[in-house]
Design a protein around this motif. Sequence first.
Motif, PDB file in Angstrom:
ATOM      1  N   LYS A   1      -6.471 -12.752  -7.754  1.00  6.83           N
ATOM      2  CA  LYS A   1      -7.214 -12.390  -8.961  1.00  6.83           C
ATOM      3  C   LYS A   1      -7.725 -10.944  -8.913  1.00  6.83           C
ATOM      4  N   LEU A   2      -7.766 -10.364  -7.705  1.00  7.58           N
ATOM      5  CA  LEU A   2      -8.248  -8.984  -7.556  1.00  7.58           C
ATOM      6  C   LEU A   2      -7.117  -7.953  -7.587  1.00  7.58           C
ATOM      7  N   HIS A   3      -5.871  -8.400  -7.561  1.00  4.91           N
ATOM      8  CA  HIS A   3      -4.740  -7.473  -7.435  1.00  4.91           C
ATOM      9  C   HIS A   3      -4.691  -6.437  -8.563  1.00  4.91           C
ATOM     10  N   SER A   4      -4.893  -6.903  -9.814  1.00  5.22           N
ATOM     11  CA  SER A   4      -4.824  -5.981 -10.950  1.00  5.22           C
ATOM     12  C   SER A   4      -5.876  -4.887 -10.845  1.00  5.22           C
ATOM     13  N   SER A   5      -7.069  -5.260 -10.377  1.00 11.24           N
ATOM     14  CA  SER A   5      -8.143  -4.278 -10.240  1.00 11.24           C
ATOM     15  C   SER A   5      -7.825  -3.262  -9.156  1.00 11.24           C
ATOM     16  N   LEU A   6      -7.207  -3.729  -8.072  1.00 13.79           N
ATOM     17  CA  LEU A   6      -6.857  -2.822  -6.966  1.00 13.79           C
ATOM     18  C   LEU A   6      -5.727  -1.856  -7.371  1.00 13.79           C
ATOM     19  N   ILE A   7      -4.815  -2.368  -8.177  1.00 14.60           N
ATOM     20  CA  ILE A   7      -3.721  -1.507  -8.646  1.00 14.60           C
ATOM     21  C   ILE A   7      -4.267  -0.443  -9.589  1.00 14.60           C
ATOM     22  N   GLY A   8      -5.171  -0.854 -10.490  1.00 14.52           N
ATOM     23  CA  GLY A   8      -5.771   0.083 -11.426  1.00 14.52           C
ATOM     24  C   GLY A   8      -4.889   0.332 -12.637  1.00 14.52           C
ATOM     25  N   ALA A   9      -5.483   0.925 -13.668  1.00 14.14           N
ATOM     26  CA  ALA A   9      -4.735   1.238 -14.891  1.00 14.14           C
ATOM     27  C   ALA A   9      -3.582   2.177 -14.563  1.00 14.14           C
TER      28      ALA A   9
ATOM     29  N   ARG B   1      -3.291   3.634 -11.012  1.00 10.56           N
ATOM     30  CA  ARG B   1      -4.091   4.788 -10.591  1.00 10.56           C
ATOM     31  C   ARG B   1      -4.676   4.618  -9.199  1.00 10.56           C
ATOM     32  N   PHE B   2      -5.308   3.458  -8.926  1.00 11.93           N
ATOM     33  CA  PHE B   2      -5.956   3.262  -7.623  1.00 11.93           C
ATOM     34  C   PHE B   2      -4.939   3.224  -6.486  1.00 11.93           C
ATOM     35  N   VAL B   3      -3.896   2.394  -6.649  1.00  9.60           N
ATOM     36  CA  VAL B   3      -2.935   2.224  -5.570  1.00  9.60           C
ATOM     37  C   VAL B   3      -2.168   3.528  -5.305  1.00  9.60           C
ATOM     38  N   CYS B   4      -1.900   4.318  -6.356  1.00  8.46           N
ATOM     39  CA  CYS B   4      -1.198   5.597  -6.177  1.00  8.46           C
ATOM     40  C   CYS B   4      -2.039   6.586  -5.372  1.00  8.46           C
ATOM     41  N   SER B   5      -3.338   6.563  -5.605  1.00  9.32           N
ATOM     42  CA  SER B   5      -4.217   7.486  -4.855  1.00  9.32           C
ATOM     43  C   SER B   5      -4.268   7.107  -3.379  1.00  9.32           C
ATOM     44  N   ILE B   6      -4.207   5.796  -3.092  1.00 11.60           N
ATOM     45  CA  ILE B   6      -4.195   5.342  -1.700  1.00 11.60           C
ATOM     46  C   ILE B   6      -2.894   5.751  -1.024  1.00 11.60           C
ATOM     47  N   VAL B   7      -1.777   5.547  -1.708  1.00 12.52           N
ATOM     48  CA  VAL B   7      -0.455   5.910  -1.174  1.00 12.52           C
ATOM     49  C   VAL B   7      -0.413   7.392  -0.835  1.00 12.52           C
TER      50      VAL B   7
ATOM     51  N   GLU C   1      -2.960   9.488  -0.310  1.00 13.89           N
ATOM     52  CA  GLU C   1      -3.926   9.848   0.738  1.00 13.89           C
ATOM     53  C   GLU C   1      -3.473   9.383   2.115  1.00 13.89           C
ATOM     54  N   CYS C   2      -2.700   8.315   2.158  1.00 15.77           N
ATOM     55  CA  CYS C   2      -2.308   7.721   3.440  1.00 15.77           C
ATOM     56  C   CYS C   2      -0.872   8.099   3.848  1.00 15.77           C
ATOM     57  N   GLY C   3      -0.396   9.203   3.381  1.00 14.01           N
ATOM     58  CA  GLY C   3       0.889   9.717   3.869  1.00 14.01           C
ATOM     59  C   GLY C   3       2.110   9.045   3.291  1.00 14.01           C
ATOM     60  N   GLY C   4       2.018   8.561   2.065  1.00 12.35           N
ATOM     61  CA  GLY C   4       3.198   8.003   1.400  1.00 12.35           C
ATOM     62  C   GLY C   4       3.591   6.624   1.864  1.00 12.35           C
ATOM     63  N   VAL C   5       2.625   5.818   2.289  1.00 16.20           N
ATOM     64  CA  VAL C   5       2.948   4.437   2.682  1.00 16.20           C
ATOM     65  C   VAL C   5       3.417   3.655   1.454  1.00 16.20           C
ATOM     66  N   HIS C   6       4.082   2.555   1.724  1.00 14.97           N
ATOM     67  CA  HIS C   6       4.547   1.700   0.629  1.00 14.97           C
ATOM     68  C   HIS C   6       3.674   0.450   0.580  1.00 14.97           C
ATOM     69  N   ILE C   7       3.034   0.211  -0.589  1.00 12.63           N
ATOM     70  CA  ILE C   7       2.165  -0.964  -0.753  1.00 12.63           C
ATOM     71  C   ILE C   7       2.816  -1.892  -1.765  1.00 12.63           C
ATOM     72  N   HIS C   8       3.061  -3.131  -1.340  1.00 15.78           N
ATOM     73  CA  HIS C   8       3.730  -4.102  -2.202  1.00 15.78           C
ATOM     74  C   HIS C   8       2.802  -5.260  -2.546  1.00 15.78           C
ATOM     75  N   PHE C   9       2.527  -5.420  -3.851  1.00 12.54           N
ATOM     76  CA  PHE C   9       1.747  -6.555  -4.338  1.00 12.54           C
ATOM     77  C   PHE C   9       2.709  -7.631  -4.819  1.00 12.54           C
ATOM     78  N   PRO C  10       2.381  -8.909  -4.592  1.00 12.29           N
ATOM     79  CA  PRO C  10       3.265  -9.993  -5.061  1.00 12.29           C
ATOM     80  C   PRO C  10       3.360 -10.009  -6.589  1.00 12.29           C
TER      81      PRO C  10
ATOM     82  N   GLN D   1      -8.731   0.861   3.394  1.00 15.96           N
ATOM     83  CA  GLN D   1      -9.177   1.217   2.055  1.00 15.96           C
ATOM     84  C   GLN D   1      -9.037   0.056   1.088  1.00 15.96           C
ATOM     85  N   LEU D   2      -7.928  -0.687   1.194  1.00 16.84           N
ATOM     86  CA  LEU D   2      -7.734  -1.851   0.314  1.00 16.84           C
ATOM     87  C   LEU D   2      -8.814  -2.906   0.540  1.00 16.84           C
TER      88      LEU D   2
END
Length: 433
Positions: free
Chosen positions: A377-385, A388-394, A396-405, A429-430
């Motif tokens: 239920k929190l995934h959408s909030s973490l991804i951001g509009a 936005r949120f997940v891209c900033s983490i990627v 900042e963290c050297g281009g890691v790949h983050i996969h949400f189900p 950060q997540l």
Amino acid sequence: MIDMFDRFDVEFIFAGAGKAFHRCLVLLPQASATVAIPKEHHRFVIGKKGEKLQDLKLKTATKMQIPRPDDPSNQIKISGTKEGIEKARHEILLISAEQDKRAVEQLDVEKVYHPFIAGPYNKLVRELMQDTGTRINIPPPSVNKTEIVFTGEKEQLAQAVARVKKIYEEKKKKTTTIAVEVKKSQHKYVIGPKGNSLQEILEKTGVSVEIPPTDRSSEMLILRGEPEKLGQALAEVYAKANSFTVSSVSAPSWLHRFIIGKKGQNLAKITQQMPKVHVAQEQIEAMVKELVENSFSISVPICKQFHKNIVGKGGANIKKIRKESNTKIDLPAKNSSSETIVITGKRANCEAARHRILAIQKELANSTEVEVSIPSKLHSSLIGAKGRFVCSIVKECGGVHIHFPTKGSGSDTVSIRGPAQGVEKAKKQLLHL
């Protein structure tokens, strides 16, 4: 005969200067009539896509009912004003009268004599059509039909048919045939591009050359013409057949694309600058020799688990490396235990490709993957509009790949893959968010 029906109302709208609109009803008498014309003329009244019929209705302000093709009736019903009906009836009879002047006739002519009627490059049949105003349809060589179809006004059509019959009868009397054997592989040179060589022989000698179909093994060509012209035509046939020479150059398959060049530039240059086959052959042989002498091959051991990453999705990675380094890169089969990738090409190019492949392996070897459990239920909030949120983490963290189900899957597992240090930082950060 015209029958009177009930009257109908036609509404006109008038407007005077500076005055309001006024309506006026005019009563016009409505009638109906029928006109009989031959059933085969109905389609000419209708016209292409019904355009002629619609035009007639508008011009005469009438309605028309034409029997369906499966209806044996030849009566066309017209309804409207008496004046409109008379106009429509007149127009329909004119169309029918025009068609009465025209006729269609078929003439059965042996297929082998069609070239003489058409003439070289169809010149004879075009002249005949122009002289008589008759359309003449001769089946193309690929169509196994003997009927020549004439369409036009009866008198002119009869002239066209008579002239074709005359040509046919004369050729049957005067022409004879000889058979010659020409290698099947050379038939295409006798035919020429779009049949131009056959037309050229017909124009020069008046002799028709019959070629067996490509799906038959026969190598016999039939020359048909007046006896005194057959010798000249035979010389033309042999000249066309021997006008091209086929030669081969042996070269390893991996060299073919280098010989062809980017977008065929190398071959285009050779064929344009060296039209003579033996000169072109010498040039290609020299190119093959140079490529073989300058060829280089290296073997690169790469962990089997990374081969799929080097290949990339749909082969995108390996295609890019091959193209940019101008090398041939061979990977072992999936079911093979070998880990060796072989690169072939010029030494400098092979080294460049090797460096690219080793860099991919190094990057993959230093990467790690972790899974983090976060309520779905929190995934959408973490991804951001718009992410936005997940891209900033990627970033900042050297281009890691983050996969949400996938949304709606109910899974809480989020996977993070990339350099170990970046993965750990992204995980923190997540979880913090």
